[in-house]
Design a protein around this motif. Structure first.
Motif, mmCIF file in Angstrom:
data_model
loop_
_atom_site.group_PDB
_atom_site.id
_atom_site.type_symbol
_atom_site.label_atom_id
_atom_site.label_comp_id
_atom_site.label_asym_id
_atom_site.label_seq_id
_atom_site.Cartn_x
_atom_site.Cartn_y
_atom_site.Cartn_z
ATOM 1 N N TYR A 255 -18.181 16.308 25.183
ATOM 2 C CA TYR A 255 -17.931 16.339 26.622
ATOM 3 C C TYR A 255 -17.412 14.977 27.069
ATOM 4 O O TYR A 255 -17.970 13.936 26.681
ATOM 5 C CB TYR A 255 -19.227 16.612 27.402
ATOM 6 N N LEU A 256 -16.389 14.984 27.899
ATOM 7 C CA LEU A 256 -15.928 13.789 28.574
ATOM 8 C C LEU A 256 -16.310 13.930 30.046
ATOM 9 O O LEU A 256 -15.909 14.898 30.702
ATOM 10 C CB LEU A 256 -14.411 13.630 28.434
ATOM 11 N N LEU A 257 -17.086 12.986 30.555
ATOM 12 C CA LEU A 257 -17.639 13.086 31.900
ATOM 13 C C LEU A 257 -17.297 11.850 32.717
ATOM 14 O O LEU A 257 -17.081 10.771 32.172
ATOM 15 C CB LEU A 257 -19.160 13.245 31.833
ATOM 16 N N GLY A 258 -17.273 12.011 34.021
ATOM 17 C CA GLY A 258 -17.004 10.891 34.909
ATOM 18 C C GLY A 258 -17.180 11.317 36.352
ATOM 19 O O GLY A 258 -18.000 12.174 36.660
ATOM 20 N N LYS A 259 -16.392 10.749 37.241
ATOM 21 C CA LYS A 259 -16.364 11.070 38.667
ATOM 22 C C LYS A 259 -17.753 11.266 39.264
ATOM 23 O O LYS A 259 -18.408 10.309 39.628
ATOM 24 C CB LYS A 259 -15.446 12.264 38.912
ATOM 25 N N ALA A 260 -18.253 12.511 39.361
ATOM 26 C CA ALA A 260 -19.528 12.772 40.036
ATOM 27 C C ALA A 260 -20.705 12.082 39.367
ATOM 28 O O ALA A 260 -21.755 11.907 39.991
ATOM 29 C CB ALA A 260 -19.789 14.278 40.101
ATOM 30 N N LEU A 261 -20.547 11.646 38.121
ATOM 31 C CA LEU A 261 -21.655 11.004 37.411
ATOM 32 C C LEU A 261 -22.087 9.711 38.110
ATOM 33 O O LEU A 261 -23.244 9.303 37.998
ATOM 34 C CB LEU A 261 -21.244 10.719 35.965
ATOM 35 N N GLY A 262 -21.177 9.087 38.841
ATOM 36 C CA GLY A 262 -21.509 7.869 39.569
ATOM 37 C C GLY A 262 -21.985 8.110 40.985
ATOM 38 O O GLY A 262 -22.222 7.154 41.738
ATOM 39 N N GLY A 263 -22.132 9.372 41.375
ATOM 40 C CA GLY A 263 -22.686 9.700 42.681
ATOM 41 C C GLY A 263 -21.849 9.239 43.859
ATOM 42 O O GLY A 263 -22.341 9.173 44.984
ATOM 43 N N GLY A 264 -20.580 8.902 43.622
ATOM 44 C CA GLY A 264 -19.745 8.390 44.690
ATOM 45 C C GLY A 264 -20.104 6.965 45.082
ATOM 46 O O GLY A 264 -19.684 6.481 46.131
ATOM 47 N N ILE A 265 -20.859 6.278 44.241
ATOM 48 C CA ILE A 265 -21.329 4.922 44.551
ATOM 49 C C ILE A 265 -20.732 3.900 43.590
ATOM 50 O O ILE A 265 -20.236 2.852 44.014
ATOM 51 C CB ILE A 265 -22.864 4.860 44.511
ATOM 52 N N VAL A 266 -20.801 4.187 42.306
ATOM 53 C CA VAL A 266 -20.267 3.287 41.288
ATOM 54 C C VAL A 266 -19.478 4.110 40.273
ATOM 55 O O VAL A 266 -19.773 5.287 40.060
ATOM 56 C CB VAL A 266 -21.396 2.520 40.560
ATOM 57 N N PRO A 267 -18.455 3.517 39.646
ATOM 58 C CA PRO A 267 -17.741 4.254 38.589
ATOM 59 C C PRO A 267 -18.605 4.357 37.341
ATOM 60 O O PRO A 267 -19.038 3.341 36.796
ATOM 61 C CB PRO A 267 -16.484 3.415 38.338
ATOM 62 N N VAL A 268 -18.860 5.586 36.910
ATOM 63 C CA VAL A 268 -19.643 5.838 35.696
ATOM 64 C C VAL A 268 -18.958 6.967 34.938
ATOM 65 O O VAL A 268 -18.613 7.995 35.519
ATOM 66 C CB VAL A 268 -21.090 6.266 36.009
ATOM 67 N N SER A 269 -18.755 6.770 33.655
ATOM 68 C CA SER A 269 -18.258 7.847 32.806
ATOM 69 C C SER A 269 -19.046 7.832 31.510
ATOM 70 O O SER A 269 -19.806 6.904 31.240
ATOM 71 C CB SER A 269 -16.758 7.706 32.534
ATOM 72 N N ALA A 270 -18.877 8.882 30.719
ATOM 73 C CA ALA A 270 -19.629 8.966 29.471
ATOM 74 C C ALA A 270 -18.991 9.982 28.539
ATOM 75 O O ALA A 270 -18.327 10.924 28.975
ATOM 76 C CB ALA A 270 -21.082 9.357 29.735
ATOM 77 N N VAL A 271 -19.217 9.763 27.277
ATOM 78 C CA VAL A 271 -18.893 10.737 26.236
ATOM 79 C C VAL A 271 -20.224 11.210 25.657
ATOM 80 O O VAL A 271 -21.098 10.393 25.360
ATOM 81 C CB VAL A 271 -18.029 10.101 25.131
ATOM 82 N N ALA A 272 -20.369 12.528 25.528
ATOM 83 C CA ALA A 272 -21.591 13.095 24.950
ATOM 84 C C ALA A 272 -21.215 13.961 23.761
ATOM 85 O O ALA A 272 -20.317 14.802 23.853
ATOM 86 C CB ALA A 272 -22.345 13.919 25.987
ATOM 87 N N ALA A 273 -21.884 13.749 22.642
ATOM 88 C CA ALA A 273 -21.613 14.522 21.425
ATOM 89 C C ALA A 273 -22.807 14.382 20.503
ATOM 90 O O ALA A 273 -23.726 13.584 20.750
ATOM 91 C CB ALA A 273 -20.339 14.033 20.733
ATOM 92 N N ASP A 274 -22.801 15.147 19.432
ATOM 93 C CA ASP A 274 -23.889 15.048 18.458
ATOM 94 C C ASP A 274 -23.686 13.843 17.540
ATOM 95 O O ASP A 274 -22.602 13.241 17.486
ATOM 96 C CB ASP A 274 -23.991 16.336 17.644
ATOM 97 N N ALA A 275 -24.721 13.522 16.786
ATOM 98 C CA ALA A 275 -24.711 12.320 15.964
ATOM 99 C C ALA A 275 -23.661 12.363 14.870
ATOM 100 O O ALA A 275 -23.146 11.312 14.462
ATOM 101 C CB ALA A 275 -26.099 12.100 15.352
ATOM 102 N N ASP A 276 -23.304 13.564 14.401
ATOM 103 C CA ASP A 276 -22.295 13.627 13.340
ATOM 104 C C ASP A 276 -20.901 13.316 13.854
ATOM 105 O O ASP A 276 -19.969 13.127 13.072
ATOM 106 C CB ASP A 276 -22.321 14.995 12.646
ATOM 107 N N VAL A 277 -20.743 13.233 15.177
ATOM 108 C CA VAL A 277 -19.456 12.866 15.777
ATOM 109 C C VAL A 277 -19.512 11.438 16.319
ATOM 110 O O VAL A 277 -18.807 10.553 15.836
ATOM 111 C CB VAL A 277 -19.064 13.857 16.896
ATOM 112 N N LEU A 278 -20.374 11.179 17.308
ATOM 113 C CA LEU A 278 -20.451 9.835 17.882
ATOM 114 C C LEU A 278 -21.032 8.829 16.899
ATOM 115 O O LEU A 278 -20.832 7.618 17.044
ATOM 116 C CB LEU A 278 -21.292 9.849 19.158
ATOM 117 N N GLY A 279 -21.721 9.315 15.904
ATOM 118 C CA GLY A 279 -22.311 8.422 14.913
ATOM 119 C C GLY A 279 -21.308 7.707 14.039
ATOM 120 O O GLY A 279 -21.689 6.818 13.263
ATOM 121 N N VAL A 280 -20.005 8.053 14.150
ATOM 122 C CA VAL A 280 -19.004 7.348 13.331
ATOM 123 C C VAL A 280 -18.765 5.931 13.832
ATOM 124 O O VAL A 280 -18.228 5.094 13.097
ATOM 125 C CB VAL A 280 -17.668 8.117 13.289
ATOM 126 N N LEU A 281 -19.149 5.639 15.075
ATOM 127 C CA LEU A 281 -18.935 4.299 15.613
ATOM 128 C C LEU A 281 -19.996 3.335 15.121
ATOM 129 O O LEU A 281 -21.172 3.666 15.035
ATOM 130 C CB LEU A 281 -18.950 4.339 17.144
#
Length: 404
Positions: A255-281
């Motif tokens: 998932y690629l997330l942003g916009k509403a995640l910051g509640g209209g107050i601060v810019p916040v985004s995030a990537v969410a995935a399982d460990a076999d994907v994000l764990g490559v970093l």
């Protein structure tokens, strides 16, 4: 004359004088806001039916979110990721749970989340799938809008976003949106990801055929390709579910997330995935000074908790039915098509009647704010806190504009 006493014209001119002209805003200068309403420098109130392109899903100055921001401002605002702070774990854990994923990588803007997704998909392709170095490709859709970085505009099909920003980044294949056969034909042994918006927002809130996202999921599974869903606009309650993918029974790999995640107050985004994907970093391979900062995490954690109740998803679904019913009633009365889901709608105005820009200007004059895109199309995306009466008011004002 009253017009001579208004502050708006001078404020608009002053803003234009000192900024690059990369936007063409409506001539309204907002000075305060609460809930679904904003007030300009001359005291005129407007119903906000754009909500910051879904960044304000919870309305302006939601009290829970404002309280979280105030409390955190008095304690700690930034450490950088060189250190751990006391808001970080709660945010990452609770967002991962909301997404049903193992890990979260916080960033700031939506474009950064997309860039992160691209980098992670390529690294996964080389390290896990075994794609030869430098050969990874990602399949994307025509009409996409994923941001405005040089890499992202390289695979845009919008000439306004793309023209004169080359040379363009290679490694992307563009296919028609909603066309499973074309998608299948573009995927090969070097494809690492399919990157899609479940509903294309900037294109005019385009909803794909009901079998499209399930077909994408099946294809990606069969071909060992990551399905990356850009839910930056469509996610976090906008469509009547936490994620637009949910409504088709689909779970992406990322998932690629942003916009509403910051509640209209601060810019916040995030990537969410399982460990076999994000764990490559690994440390040093990707990062952001402000990504996951204490202020952002404090606000975004409260956003996740608001969504965890399900209240806003239900409001979007129920009030969205009312909105779309009202809008469909205007087809043949100035509208030629209505698309969307939940509290999100794309409206095609009869181009012989007026442009989308003209419609938005006339709506503004009647106290409703919306935004045009692609000629005669306008988008409505009011805060999820809007009431039934306010929806009826917006539809009535649109009807009056179309009637002339």
């Amino acid at each position: 004359m009253i017009e001579d006493m208004l502050r708006t014209p001078a404020a608009v001119q002053d803003a234009e004088r000192h900024t690059a002209h990369n936007y063409h805003p409506l001539p309204v200068v907002i000075s305060s806001a609460e809930g679904a309403w904003v007030t300009d420098v001359d005291g005129r109130r407007y119903l906000d039916c754009l909500a910051g392109y879904s960044a304000l899903n919870f309305g302006h100055r939601h009290p829970t979110l404002i309280a979280a921001a105030h409390a955190q401002l008095d304690r700690l605002t930034l450490t950088s990721r060189a250190f751990v702070h006391d808001q970080f774990a709660d945010f990452c854990r609770e967002l991962a749970a909301l997404c049903g994923k193992d890990l979260v990588l916080p960033m700031n803007t939506g474009a950064e989340a997309v860039e992160t997704g691209i980098k992670v998909a390529r690294k996964w392709g080389y390290q896990v799938k075994g794609v030869p170095a430098g050969q990874a490709n990602i399949v994307v859709a025509e009409g996409n809008f994923h941001g405005r970085t040089t890499t992202i505009v390289s695979f845009s099909t919008d000439e306004d976003a793309r023209a004169d920003f080359g040379p363009y980044t290679p490694g992307f294949r563009v296919v028609p949106y909603g066309d499973l056969a074309a998608l299948a034909g573009a995927v090969d042994e070097h494809t690492v990801a399919v990157l899609l918006e479940p509903i294309q927002g900037e294109q005019g809130v385009v909803v794909p055929p009901s079998d499209y996202l399930p077909g994408v999921r099946q294809l990606c599974t069969e071909r060992n390709v990551l399905f990356v869903a850009d839910e930056i606009q469509s996610g976090l309650g906008r469509t009547g579910a936490t994620f637009a993918c949910e409504q088709e029974g689909v779970v992406p790999d990322m998932y690629l997330l942003g916009k509403a995640l910051g509640g209209g107050i601060v810019p916040v985004s995030a990537v969410a995935a399982d460990a076999d994907v994000l764990g490559v970093l690994r440390p040093g391979q990707h990062g952001s000074t402000f990504g996951g900062n204490p202020l952002a995490c404090a606000v975004a954690t409260e956003v996740v908790r608001l969504l965890a109740t399900g209240e806003f998803q239900r409001r979007s679904a129920e009030l969205g039915e009312r909105l779309h019913a009202g809008l469909r009633g205007l087809i043949g009365k100035g509208l030629v098509a209505v698309r969307g889901r939940g509290l999100w709608a794309g409206l095609d105005i009869d181009p012989a009647l007026m442009s989308g820009r003209a419609a938005c200007e006339r709506l503004m004059a009647r106290g409703v704010l919306a935004k045009d895109t692609h000629g005669s199309t306008i988008r409505l995306a009011p805060p999820l806190t809007i009431t039934a009466e306010e929806i009826d008011h917006a539809v009535a004002q649109l009807a009056a504009v179309l009637a002339g």
